[in-house]
Design an enzyme around this catalytic site. Sequence first.
Site, short mmCIF file in Angstrom:
data_model
loop_
_atom_site.label_atom_id
_atom_site.label_comp_id
_atom_site.label_asym_id
_atom_site.label_seq_id
_atom_site.Cartn_x
_atom_site.Cartn_y
_atom_site.Cartn_z
N ASP A 8 0.69 -1.18 -0.12
CA ASP A 8 0.14 -0.16 -0.06
C ASP A 8 0.71 1.20 -0.16
O ASP A 8 1.96 1.21 0.24
CB ASP A 8 -0.34 0.01 1.36
CG ASP A 8 -1.85 1.04 0.77
OD1 ASP A 8 -2.26 1.67 0.06
OD2 ASP A 8 -1.83 2.27 2.36
N SER A 9 0.20 2.04 0.11
CA SER A 9 1.40 3.81 -0.40
C SER A 9 1.39 4.20 0.96
O SER A 9 2.19 4.98 0.93
CB SER A 9 0.15 5.27 -0.91
OG SER A 9 -1.43 5.08 -0.44
N CYS A 71 -3.86 -0.86 -2.58
CA CYS A 71 -4.15 0.00 -2.65
C CYS A 71 -4.88 0.21 -3.97
O CYS A 71 -4.67 -0.28 -4.95
CB CYS A 71 -3.07 0.66 -2.99
SG CYS A 71 -2.82 2.93 -2.92
N GLU A 156 -4.65 9.84 8.67
CA GLU A 156 -3.88 9.29 8.86
C GLU A 156 -3.20 9.93 10.01
O GLU A 156 -2.25 9.82 11.04
CB GLU A 156 -2.83 9.57 7.18
CG GLU A 156 -3.22 8.58 6.46
CD GLU A 156 -1.72 7.98 5.63
OE1 GLU A 156 -0.23 8.53 5.54
OE2 GLU A 156 -1.84 7.14 5.34
N CYS A 190 -11.21 3.23 -0.72
CA CYS A 190 -10.29 3.24 -0.71
C CYS A 190 -9.55 2.99 0.75
O CYS A 190 -11.26 2.40 1.91
CB CYS A 190 -10.32 4.53 -0.07
SG CYS A 190 -8.53 5.33 0.37
N HIS A 192 -7.81 3.19 3.58
CA HIS A 192 -8.14 3.53 4.51
C HIS A 192 -9.58 4.07 4.80
O HIS A 192 -10.02 3.54 6.56
CB HIS A 192 -7.61 5.32 4.46
CG HIS A 192 -6.40 5.60 4.00
ND1 HIS A 192 -4.82 5.24 2.96
CD2 HIS A 192 -5.21 6.44 4.84
CE1 HIS A 192 -4.20 5.38 3.31
NE2 HIS A 192 -4.37 6.17 4.72
N1 DGL Z 1 -5.13 3.31 0.76
C1 DGL Z 1 -4.73 3.87 -0.48
C2 DGL Z 1 -6.53 3.42 -2.03
O1 DGL Z 1 -6.85 2.58 -0.84
C3 DGL Z 1 -5.63 6.39 -0.83
C4 DGL Z 1 -3.98 6.63 -0.53
C5 DGL Z 1 -3.80 7.40 -0.64
O2 DGL Z 1 -4.20 8.27 -1.35
O3 DGL Z 1 -1.97 6.92 -1.20
O4 DGL Z 1 -6.58 3.84 -2.43
#
Ligand code: DGL
Length: 272
Positions: A8-9, A71, A156, A190, A192
Site C-alpha cells: 500500500d502507499s 491500494c 492518517e 479506498c 483507509h
Molecule cells: N489507501 C489508498 C487507496 O486505497 C489511498 C491512499 C493514498 O492516497 O495514498 O487508494
Amino acid sequence: MGPIGIFDSGYGGLTILNEIRKLLPQYDYIYLGDNARTPYGTRSFEVVYQYTLECVEKLFSMGCRLVILACNTASAKALRTIQQKDLPRIDPRRRVLGVIRPTVEQLDQLTRSKHVGVLATPGTVQSESYPIEIHKINPAIEVSAVACPLWVPLIENNEHLSEGAAYFVQQNIGELMQADALIDTVILGCTHYPLLIPVIQKYLSPSVRIIAQGAIVAESLKDYLHRHPEMDQQCSKGNSCRYLTTESTEKFNSSATIFLSTEITAEHIDIL
Ligand code: DGL
C-alpha cells in the site's frame, strides 16, 4: 517458496491485511507501506505506476511470488500495466493482484436499484476504474463517484472521529447522494475508509449498504489460492508477518495502531 506481499502507499492496506490474516493466518506475509511517498491518491498516472512497480520489484526481490496491491489508487493506475507489460519481462510465473475487481464482483447481487456510489481518492475516481470494472459485470448499473481528497489525511492524522472529519464526510456523502438519490450501495474505494464507517453511517440512510473491501479481498484471495494450487505451493506457511516502511519506523509503529489492534515493530526499507 516465499511470503505473500501486501503493498500500500501507506497505512490503508493494513485494513486489508487484517482481514486477510483473519481468514488465512497460516501464510507468511510482508506488508510494505511506501509512507515516504504517500499519498498516491493525488499523483499522476505515471508517478503512481513508477512507484508501485518499484515496490512490487522490491517485494519480488524479497522472495514474494504473489503480491496484492492493497491500494485502490495503485490498482487503478498501475495494475494492468504491471500485469501486461512488466510481469512477462520480470518473471511470468509471479503474480500481482489488485483490489478493485474483487470488490465489484458480487455487486450485481447486492444492488437492487442498480444505482451504485463510489467514494475514493481523486486518482481512483479520475481513472474511472470502478465504472469500467462494474460495467464489465453489468453495463446497466449507474455509477456515481465522488473524490474525497481530505479523508486519507484526516485518518492518517488520527482525526477521523473528530468534528472536522464529520464535516467533510457529510459534505462528500451529500455530494454523492445529490448526484444520484437512487443509490442503494456505496463502495468505499479506498483502503483507509473503513476507519470512517461510524461517521459515514451517520450521514447515509440506513437502507444504503456500505461495502468495505477487506473481507471481500480476503475471500477472493482464498478462492484464488484454491484455484491456483501451483501458486499456493509457492506461498510459505509459517504464520508470520513483517512490516516494512519507506519512512521512519517509529512513526509507522505508532500510526499503525490506528489501523491494527496490536503493537507492531516495523523495519525501514529503501526502495531504490
Ligand atoms: N489507501 C489508498 C487507496 O486505497 C489511498 C491512499 C493514498 O492516497 O495514498 O487508494
